[in-house]
Scaffold this motif. Structure first.
Motif, PDB file in Angstrom:
ATOM      1  N   SER A  78      60.875  36.596  32.960  1.00 56.16           N
ATOM      2  CA  SER A  78      60.319  35.281  32.641  1.00 56.16           C
ATOM      3  C   SER A  78      58.800  35.298  32.733  1.00 56.16           C
ATOM      4  N   TRP A  79      58.187  34.394  32.019  1.00 54.48           N
ATOM      5  CA  TRP A  79      56.725  34.291  32.042  1.00 54.48           C
ATOM      6  C   TRP A  79      56.222  33.975  33.443  1.00 54.48           C
ATOM      7  N   LEU A  80      56.919  33.087  34.144  1.00 58.21           N
ATOM      8  CA  LEU A  80      56.454  32.684  35.470  1.00 58.21           C
ATOM      9  C   LEU A  80      56.685  33.786  36.498  1.00 58.21           C
ATOM     10  N   GLY A  81      57.772  34.518  36.368  1.00 55.99           N
ATOM     11  CA  GLY A  81      57.999  35.662  37.256  1.00 55.99           C
ATOM     12  C   GLY A  81      56.920  36.718  37.067  1.00 55.99           C
ATOM     13  N   TRP A  82      56.569  36.987  35.798  1.00 52.42           N
ATOM     14  CA  TRP A  82      55.502  37.953  35.503  1.00 52.42           C
ATOM     15  C   TRP A  82      54.180  37.465  36.082  1.00 52.42           C
ATOM     16  N   LEU A  83      53.879  36.178  35.854  1.00 52.17           N
ATOM     17  CA  LEU A  83      52.610  35.631  36.331  1.00 52.17           C
ATOM     18  C   LEU A  83      52.518  35.696  37.848  1.00 52.17           C
ATOM     19  N   VAL A  84      53.560  35.298  38.541  1.00 53.21           N
ATOM     20  CA  VAL A  84      53.545  35.300  40.007  1.00 53.21           C
ATOM     21  C   VAL A  84      53.348  36.731  40.539  1.00 53.21           C
ATOM     22  N   SER A  85      54.011  37.695  39.926  1.00 50.18           N
ATOM     23  CA  SER A  85      53.833  39.077  40.399  1.00 50.18           C
ATOM     24  C   SER A  85      52.396  39.544  40.163  1.00 50.18           C
ATOM     25  N   ARG A  86      51.803  39.172  39.040  1.00 54.89           N
ATOM     26  CA  ARG A  86      50.406  39.528  38.762  1.00 54.89           C
ATOM     27  C   ARG A  86      49.448  38.795  39.695  1.00 54.89           C
ATOM     28  N   LEU A  87      49.760  37.557  40.027  1.00 57.25           N
ATOM     29  CA  LEU A  87      48.889  36.815  40.957  1.00 57.25           C
ATOM     30  C   LEU A  87      48.934  37.433  42.348  1.00 57.25           C
ATOM     31  N   GLU A  88      50.102  37.906  42.739  1.00 61.73           N
ATOM     32  CA  GLU A  88      50.206  38.602  44.033  1.00 61.73           C
ATOM     33  C   GLU A  88      49.334  39.854  44.017  1.00 61.73           C
ATOM     34  N   GLN A  89      49.365  40.594  42.901  1.00 62.36           N
ATOM     35  CA  GLN A  89      48.515  41.774  42.762  1.00 62.36           C
ATOM     36  C   GLN A  89      47.041  41.385  42.763  1.00 62.36           C
ATOM     37  N   LEU A  90      46.710  40.306  42.063  1.00 59.21           N
ATOM     38  CA  LEU A  90      45.327  39.850  41.978  1.00 59.21           C
ATOM     39  C   LEU A  90      44.749  39.575  43.365  1.00 59.21           C
ATOM     40  N   HIS A  91      45.565  39.016  44.238  1.00 64.00           N
ATOM     41  CA  HIS A  91      45.111  38.684  45.594  1.00 64.00           C
ATOM     42  C   HIS A  91      45.192  39.880  46.541  1.00 64.00           C
ATOM     43  N   GLY A  92      45.813  40.952  46.105  1.00 66.14           N
ATOM     44  CA  GLY A  92      45.912  42.161  46.923  1.00 66.14           C
ATOM     45  C   GLY A  92      44.661  43.010  46.803  1.00 66.14           C
ATOM     46  N   SER A  93      44.583  44.021  47.619  1.00 61.98           N
ATOM     47  CA  SER A  93      43.394  44.873  47.638  1.00 61.98           C
ATOM     48  C   SER A  93      43.261  45.747  46.395  1.00 61.98           C
ATOM     49  N   GLU A  94      44.336  45.996  45.682  1.00 63.31           N
ATOM     50  CA  GLU A  94      44.281  46.820  44.466  1.00 63.31           C
ATOM     51  C   GLU A  94      43.881  46.025  43.230  1.00 63.31           C
ATOM     52  N   GLY A  95      44.099  44.723  43.256  1.00 64.62           N
ATOM     53  CA  GLY A  95      43.807  43.903  42.083  1.00 64.62           C
ATOM     54  C   GLY A  95      44.902  44.012  41.039  1.00 64.62           C
ATOM     55  N   ALA A  96      44.769  43.243  39.973  1.00 66.58           N
ATOM     56  CA  ALA A  96      45.799  43.196  38.939  1.00 66.58           C
ATOM     57  C   ALA A  96      45.454  44.025  37.707  1.00 66.58           C
ATOM     58  N   ALA A  97      44.178  44.251  37.470  1.00 65.37           N
ATOM     59  CA  ALA A  97      43.776  45.023  36.287  1.00 65.37           C
ATOM     60  C   ALA A  97      43.970  46.510  36.555  1.00 65.37           C
ATOM     61  N   ARG A  98      44.302  47.234  35.519  1.00 68.20           N
ATOM     62  CA  ARG A  98      44.518  48.671  35.641  1.00 68.20           C
ATOM     63  C   ARG A  98      43.614  49.409  34.672  1.00 68.20           C
ATOM     64  N   ARG A  99      43.112  50.523  35.120  1.00 66.78           N
ATOM     65  CA  ARG A  99      42.281  51.362  34.251  1.00 66.78           C
ATOM     66  C   ARG A  99      43.163  52.064  33.228  1.00 66.78           C
ATOM     67  N   ALA A 100      42.591  52.260  32.067  1.00 64.08           N
ATOM     68  CA  ALA A 100      43.274  53.039  31.030  1.00 64.08           C
ATOM     69  C   ALA A 100      43.272  54.497  31.463  1.00 64.08           C
TER      70      ALA A 100
END
Length: 153
Positions: free
Chosen positions: A91-113
């Motif tokens: 689901s869109w909201l499940g994806w968003l929530v998992s990305r927001l958790e990553q965003l607030h984590g020390s690794e962040g949500a963006a990934r290098r190519a």
């Protein structure tokens, strides 16, 4: 500005950020990562605004998504609907929530190519920007449905 107008504004700004050109200079990858994380942060604000909008009638003190979408959160039909969406697979909201958790984590949500452009990409792997746009489209549809339901009240 009304909560509805603020939600619309934030969703539009997410779309603008995702669509911005990253360029082709030595900072392109860092710029792309900044745009993705910025768009996710705005999407989080939009989610909070949407929750405020659809729960206005309940006069809640807190509109933070973590609190309202938690299993032990307020028992409102709109929130339960969103919890169900969040817990549905893919689901869109499940994806968003998992990305927001990553965003607030020390690794962040963006990934290098990958460092090696000749490296073969993993099948089915989609970049964050494309996922964000798909998520945004689904969120807009859900927002419209929630608004329609709240008008009935």
């Amino acid at each position: 500005m009304s909560p509805r107008a603020r939600t619309n504004q934030l969703l539009y700004q997410v779309e603008l950020l995702v669509g911005m050109a990253k360029g082709d200079d030595e900072h392109a990858q860092a710029r792309q990562m900044a745009l993705e994380e910025g768009a996710l942060a705005l999407f989080e604000l939009a989610l909070n605004s949407l929750l405020k909008e659809v729960t206005e009638h309940a006069r809640l003190e807190n509109h933070a998504w973590r609190r309202l979408l938690a299993d032990d959160g307020p028992q409102l039909a709109e929130l339960q609907r969103l919890r169900d969406v969040m817990n549905a697979s893919n689901s869109w909201l499940g994806w968003l929530v998992s990305r927001l958790e990553q965003l607030h984590g020390s690794e962040g949500a963006a990934r290098r190519a990958p460092a090696n452009p000749a490296m073969i990409a993993v099948g089915g792997q989609v970049d964050v920007g494309t996922q964000l746009l798909a998520c945004l489209d689904a969120a807009k549809r859900e927002t419209a449905a929630l608004r329609e339901t709240s008008l009935e009240w």
